[in-house]
Design a protein around this motif. Sequence first.
Motif, PDB file in Angstrom:
ATOM      1  N   SER A  30       0.767  -1.443  -0.059  1.00  0.00           N
ATOM      2  CA  SER A  30      -0.123   0.018  -0.015  1.00  0.00           C
ATOM      3  C   SER A  30       0.792   1.331   0.150  1.00  0.00           C
ATOM      4  CB  SER A  30      -0.820  -0.065   1.105  1.00  0.00           C
ATOM      5  OG  SER A  30      -0.209  -0.079   2.453  1.00  0.00           O
ATOM      6  N   TYR A  31       2.011   1.291   0.241  1.00  0.00           N
ATOM      7  CA  TYR A  31       3.036   2.382   0.473  1.00  0.00           C
ATOM      8  C   TYR A  31       3.088   3.073  -0.942  1.00  0.00           C
ATOM      9  CZ  TYR A  31       7.259   5.229   0.198  1.00  0.00           C
ATOM     10  OH  TYR A  31       8.109   6.302   0.014  1.00  0.00           O
ATOM     11  N   TRP A  32       3.107   2.361  -2.048  1.00  0.00           N
ATOM     12  CA  TRP A  32       3.373   3.061  -3.376  1.00  0.00           C
ATOM     13  C   TRP A  32       2.222   3.785  -3.668  1.00  0.00           C
ATOM     14  CZ3 TRP A  32       1.304   1.661  -8.204  1.00  0.00           C
ATOM     15  CH2 TRP A  32       1.845   2.654  -9.313  1.00  0.00           C
ATOM     16  N   PRO A  33       1.015   3.212  -3.945  1.00  0.00           N
ATOM     17  CA  PRO A  33      -0.126   3.838  -4.387  1.00  0.00           C
ATOM     18  C   PRO A  33      -0.631   4.995  -3.373  1.00  0.00           C
ATOM     19  CG  PRO A  33      -0.746   1.753  -3.323  1.00  0.00           C
ATOM     20  CD  PRO A  33       0.890   1.752  -3.472  1.00  0.00           C
ATOM     21  N   LEU A  34      -0.539   4.658  -2.216  1.00  0.00           N
ATOM     22  CA  LEU A  34      -1.100   5.804  -1.188  1.00  0.00           C
ATOM     23  C   LEU A  34      -0.158   7.085  -1.055  1.00  0.00           C
ATOM     24  CD1 LEU A  34      -2.794   3.434   1.562  1.00  0.00           C
ATOM     25  CD2 LEU A  34      -3.973   4.625  -0.417  1.00  0.00           C
ATOM     26  N   THR A  35       1.114   6.625  -0.816  1.00  0.00           N
ATOM     27  CA  THR A  35       1.995   7.756  -0.668  1.00  0.00           C
ATOM     28  C   THR A  35       2.547   8.527  -1.791  1.00  0.00           C
ATOM     29  OG1 THR A  35       2.688   6.455   1.362  1.00  0.00           O
ATOM     30  CG2 THR A  35       4.429   8.292   0.853  1.00  0.00           C
ATOM     31  N   VAL A  36       2.824   7.710  -3.006  1.00  0.00           N
ATOM     32  CA  VAL A  36       3.450   8.259  -4.186  1.00  0.00           C
ATOM     33  C   VAL A  36       2.290   8.419  -5.210  1.00  0.00           C
ATOM     34  CG1 VAL A  36       5.374   7.995  -5.821  1.00  0.00           C
ATOM     35  CG2 VAL A  36       5.578   7.470  -3.260  1.00  0.00           C
ATOM     36  N   TYR A  37       1.985   7.189  -5.529  1.00  0.00           N
ATOM     37  CA  TYR A  37       1.164   7.382  -7.097  1.00  0.00           C
ATOM     38  C   TYR A  37      -0.064   8.169  -7.105  1.00  0.00           C
ATOM     39  CZ  TYR A  37      -1.595   5.828 -10.954  1.00  0.00           C
ATOM     40  OH  TYR A  37      -2.380   5.802 -11.939  1.00  0.00           O
ATOM     41  N   PHE A  38      -1.013   8.187  -6.002  1.00  0.00           N
ATOM     42  CA  PHE A  38      -1.977   8.955  -6.160  1.00  0.00           C
ATOM     43  C   PHE A  38      -1.819  10.596  -6.066  1.00  0.00           C
ATOM     44  CE2 PHE A  38      -4.602   4.938  -5.267  1.00  0.00           C
ATOM     45  CZ  PHE A  38      -5.139   4.864  -6.262  1.00  0.00           C
ATOM     46  N   PRO A  39      -0.907  10.876  -4.959  1.00  0.00           N
ATOM     47  CA  PRO A  39      -0.621  12.178  -4.904  1.00  0.00           C
ATOM     48  C   PRO A  39       0.030  12.899  -6.203  1.00  0.00           C
ATOM     49  CG  PRO A  39      -0.048  11.157  -2.707  1.00  0.00           C
ATOM     50  CD  PRO A  39      -0.414  10.132  -3.741  1.00  0.00           C
ATOM     51  N   VAL A  40       1.093  12.144  -6.801  1.00  0.00           N
ATOM     52  CA  VAL A  40       1.590  12.496  -7.931  1.00  0.00           C
ATOM     53  C   VAL A  40       0.680  12.551  -9.244  1.00  0.00           C
ATOM     54  CG1 VAL A  40       3.427  11.910  -9.635  1.00  0.00           C
ATOM     55  CG2 VAL A  40       3.817  11.814  -7.115  1.00  0.00           C
ATOM     56  N   THR A  41      -0.074  11.573  -9.277  1.00  0.00           N
ATOM     57  CA  THR A  41      -0.898  11.718 -10.496  1.00  0.00           C
ATOM     58  C   THR A  41      -1.922  12.727 -10.160  1.00  0.00           C
ATOM     59  OG1 THR A  41      -0.855   9.092 -10.574  1.00  0.00           O
ATOM     60  CG2 THR A  41      -2.586  10.046 -11.595  1.00  0.00           C
ATOM     61  N   MET A  42      -2.603  13.061  -9.082  1.00  0.00           N
ATOM     62  CA  MET A  42      -3.604  14.009  -8.761  1.00  0.00           C
ATOM     63  C   MET A  42      -2.950  15.436  -8.978  1.00  0.00           C
ATOM     64  SD  MET A  42      -5.968  12.763  -5.767  1.00  0.00           S
ATOM     65  CE  MET A  42      -4.590  12.386  -4.740  1.00  0.00           C
ATOM     66  N   TYR A  43      -1.730  15.632  -8.623  1.00  0.00           N
ATOM     67  CA  TYR A  43      -1.000  16.994  -8.848  1.00  0.00           C
ATOM     68  C   TYR A  43      -0.755  17.112 -10.498  1.00  0.00           C
ATOM     69  CZ  TYR A  43       2.926  20.372  -8.905  1.00  0.00           C
ATOM     70  OH  TYR A  43       3.750  21.441  -8.986  1.00  0.00           O
ATOM     71  N   ILE A  44      -0.424  16.284 -10.986  1.00  0.00           N
ATOM     72  CA  ILE A  44      -0.403  16.256 -12.541  1.00  0.00           C
ATOM     73  C   ILE A  44      -1.597  16.668 -13.239  1.00  0.00           C
ATOM     74  CG2 ILE A  44       0.197  15.179 -14.730  1.00  0.00           C
ATOM     75  CD1 ILE A  44       2.235  13.465 -13.282  1.00  0.00           C
ATOM     76  N   ALA A  45      -2.722  15.907 -12.810  1.00  0.00           N
ATOM     77  CA  ALA A  45      -4.021  16.208 -13.242  1.00  0.00           C
ATOM     78  C   ALA A  45      -4.551  17.855 -12.933  1.00  0.00           C
ATOM     79  CB  ALA A  45      -4.992  15.353 -12.622  1.00  0.00           C
ATOM     80  N   ARG A  46      -4.237  18.148 -11.582  1.00  0.00           N
ATOM     81  CA  ARG A  46      -4.597  19.450 -11.322  1.00  0.00           C
ATOM     82  C   ARG A  46      -3.905  20.681 -11.960  1.00  0.00           C
ATOM     83  NH1 ARG A  46      -7.601  19.576  -6.179  1.00  0.00           N
ATOM     84  NH2 ARG A  46      -6.975  21.641  -5.712  1.00  0.00           N
ATOM     85  N   LYS A  47      -2.781  20.498 -12.037  1.00  0.00           N
ATOM     86  CA  LYS A  47      -1.674  21.579 -12.645  1.00  0.00           C
ATOM     87  C   LYS A  47      -1.530  21.190 -14.138  1.00  0.00           C
ATOM     88  CE  LYS A  47      -0.581  23.164  -8.737  1.00  0.00           C
ATOM     89  NZ  LYS A  47      -0.921  24.374  -8.143  1.00  0.00           N
ATOM     90  N   LYS A  48      -2.130  20.447 -14.647  1.00  0.00           N
ATOM     91  CA  LYS A  48      -2.173  20.289 -16.155  1.00  0.00           C
ATOM     92  C   LYS A  48      -0.787  20.080 -16.730  1.00  0.00           C
ATOM     93  CE  LYS A  48      -7.033  21.933 -16.842  1.00  0.00           C
ATOM     94  NZ  LYS A  48      -7.228  22.111 -15.656  1.00  0.00           N
ATOM     95  N   ILE A  49       0.077  19.351 -16.043  1.00  0.00           N
ATOM     96  CA  ILE A  49       1.385  19.224 -16.395  1.00  0.00           C
ATOM     97  C   ILE A  49       1.368  18.368 -17.720  1.00  0.00           C
ATOM     98  CG2 ILE A  49       3.597  18.519 -15.836  1.00  0.00           C
ATOM     99  CD1 ILE A  49       2.840  18.979 -13.007  1.00  0.00           C
ATOM    100  N   ASN A  50       1.866  18.892 -18.954  1.00  0.00           N
ATOM    101  CA  ASN A  50       2.053  18.268 -20.087  1.00  0.00           C
ATOM    102  C   ASN A  50       2.999  17.196 -20.186  1.00  0.00           C
ATOM    103  OD1 ASN A  50       0.250  20.175 -21.425  1.00  0.00           O
ATOM    104  ND2 ASN A  50       1.900  21.737 -21.685  1.00  0.00           N
ATOM    105  N   ARG A  51       2.387  15.943 -20.757  1.00  0.00           N
ATOM    106  CA  ARG A  51       3.402  15.056 -20.919  1.00  0.00           C
ATOM    107  C   ARG A  51       4.423  15.199 -21.795  1.00  0.00           C
ATOM    108  NH1 ARG A  51       2.139   9.213 -21.208  1.00  0.00           N
ATOM    109  NH2 ARG A  51       0.024   9.816 -20.625  1.00  0.00           N
ATOM    110  N   GLY A  52       5.520  14.707 -21.330  1.00  0.00           N
ATOM    111  CA  GLY A  52       7.029  15.099 -22.150  1.00  0.00           C
ATOM    112  C   GLY A  52       7.607  16.117 -21.752  1.00  0.00           C
ATOM    113  N   THR A  53       7.224  16.957 -20.639  1.00  0.00           N
ATOM    114  CA  THR A  53       8.159  17.925 -20.297  1.00  0.00           C
ATOM    115  C   THR A  53       8.821  17.495 -19.047  1.00  0.00           C
ATOM    116  OG1 THR A  53       6.319  18.441 -18.459  1.00  0.00           O
ATOM    117  CG2 THR A  53       5.994  19.477 -20.486  1.00  0.00           C
ATOM    118  N   VAL A  54       9.947  18.422 -18.809  1.00  0.00           N
ATOM    119  CA  VAL A  54      10.995  18.095 -17.683  1.00  0.00           C
ATOM    120  C   VAL A  54      10.090  17.738 -16.408  1.00  0.00           C
ATOM    121  CG1 VAL A  54      12.929  18.619 -16.360  1.00  0.00           C
ATOM    122  CG2 VAL A  54      12.769  19.382 -19.007  1.00  0.00           C
ATOM    123  N   LYS A  55       9.260  18.528 -15.796  1.00  0.00           N
ATOM    124  CA  LYS A  55       8.734  18.182 -14.741  1.00  0.00           C
ATOM    125  C   LYS A  55       7.874  16.947 -14.821  1.00  0.00           C
ATOM    126  CE  LYS A  55       6.314  20.568 -11.228  1.00  0.00           C
ATOM    127  NZ  LYS A  55       5.868  21.792 -10.590  1.00  0.00           N
TER     128      LYS A  55
END
Length: 475
Positions: free
Chosen positions: A410-435
């Motif tokens: 449960s460490y990976w999905p709860l601590t890393v995957y979901f927070p990072v994926t939601m951040y990308i969606a909220r900030k609309k970070i484009n695929r392929g950028t450095v960030k």
Amino acid sequence: MENEVCESGLDPGKVADVGEVDDDGRPKRTGTLWTASAHIITAVIGSGVLSLAWCVAQLGWVVGVATLLIFACITLYTSNLLADCYRSPGTGKRNYTYMNVVKANLGGRMNIACGLAQQANLNGLVVGYTITAAISMVAIRRSNCFHEKGHQALCQFSSKPYMIGIGALEIILSQMRNIEELWWLSVIATITSFGYSSIGAGLALATIVSGHGKRTTVTGIEVGPGLTAAQKMWRMFTAFGDIAIAYTYTPVLIEVQDTIKSSEPENKVMKKANILSVSATTVFYMMCACFGYAAFGNYAHGNMLTGFGFYEPFWLIDLANIFIVLHLVGAYQVMAQPVFGTVESCIKRRWPESKFVNKEYPVKIGHKSLNFSINFLRLTWRSMYVVVATLVAIALPYFNDVLALLGAVSYWPLTVYFPVTMYIARKKINRGTVKWFALQLLTLVSLLLAMVAACGSIEGFGEALRIFKPSLVEE
């Protein structure tokens, strides 16, 4: 709408007075930076801190210390990302649980996967805390036995009566309605967690200063007689998992954030609480890990407190174990309350007119009403939950090995995957950028570490299973 309310933990049967409600009609929150920090420290610092010296012994000075710092940075960064997701994008609507946050930001069925991982983690921790607290209580009795009867005495005691006692206490504490009402218990748990960590680190430092420290190496315990290369690898994997799990508190982060009053944006207060809590935690982790390794060397014990001979000085070891029990009693409630809230909100939504489900009966002493009430749903369901958790703890004394596996998974999905994926969606970070690449690299590395930790946990569970005999009766 029904599923949304159930997942949110919304209590439709509870109505607050006019002027005492938040922007969504729920009772006004009273949490602060300090109560949020106390809840986090209660959740994150477990008795596992005493195993960190063993972890560094497996990894060595360089990798061990670096791993502690890396996981601290990962946890702080992703926790701050998660704190920003508390309110829905666009509408600003509050989300009361981790599942609701995932649904609001990612939509679809992602919240179901989140819920499965969260519930497995929380329920597993509840059982694990019962076992660990009982072991500490047995350690107190053994230490007194050795002190009174000598080191040759056969001081063997069952942990099962203590598990039953802990279960009885948790039934009483679980009648508190939510995490916010348990702030005082989290404060006590925070103080005691620092207490036993300080005792362990202090005794280890005294061992070093007295010149009795054992041999340490840059790479940790060495392959040789009694340790094969494969065993060394499995131990390293387990150490990675133990350190990762020691920093995990995201399963309850949103529930803690939902207690913070809205006079200042909740995400700003939560980020301050994250910084304060992770920083304090890391300091104590480093002290226990480094002092413990320097004191006991490559053969450091899994529980640092057991490394000081026959529980000597007995009174100080007893005090440390008392602190562990008090801390775990509080941590049990912090982990269990989100489970209670999820189930009860669904039931109250299903039967909104039922007095058994919704009516609160204030408790009075004479003519004075206490800030406490009895609800029959809460009384029956939570009591049954604690009883079942206690029975599982009694029947499966090696459940901590299963818990390590659940934590690794449960460490990976709860601590890393979901927070990072939601951040990308909220900030609309484009695929392929450095960030975008940097965030994906963080997710990938964390996934690999979680897989490594899971492999180590499976190996440890396999060893325990070979000697395991399920029983409800002490032999």
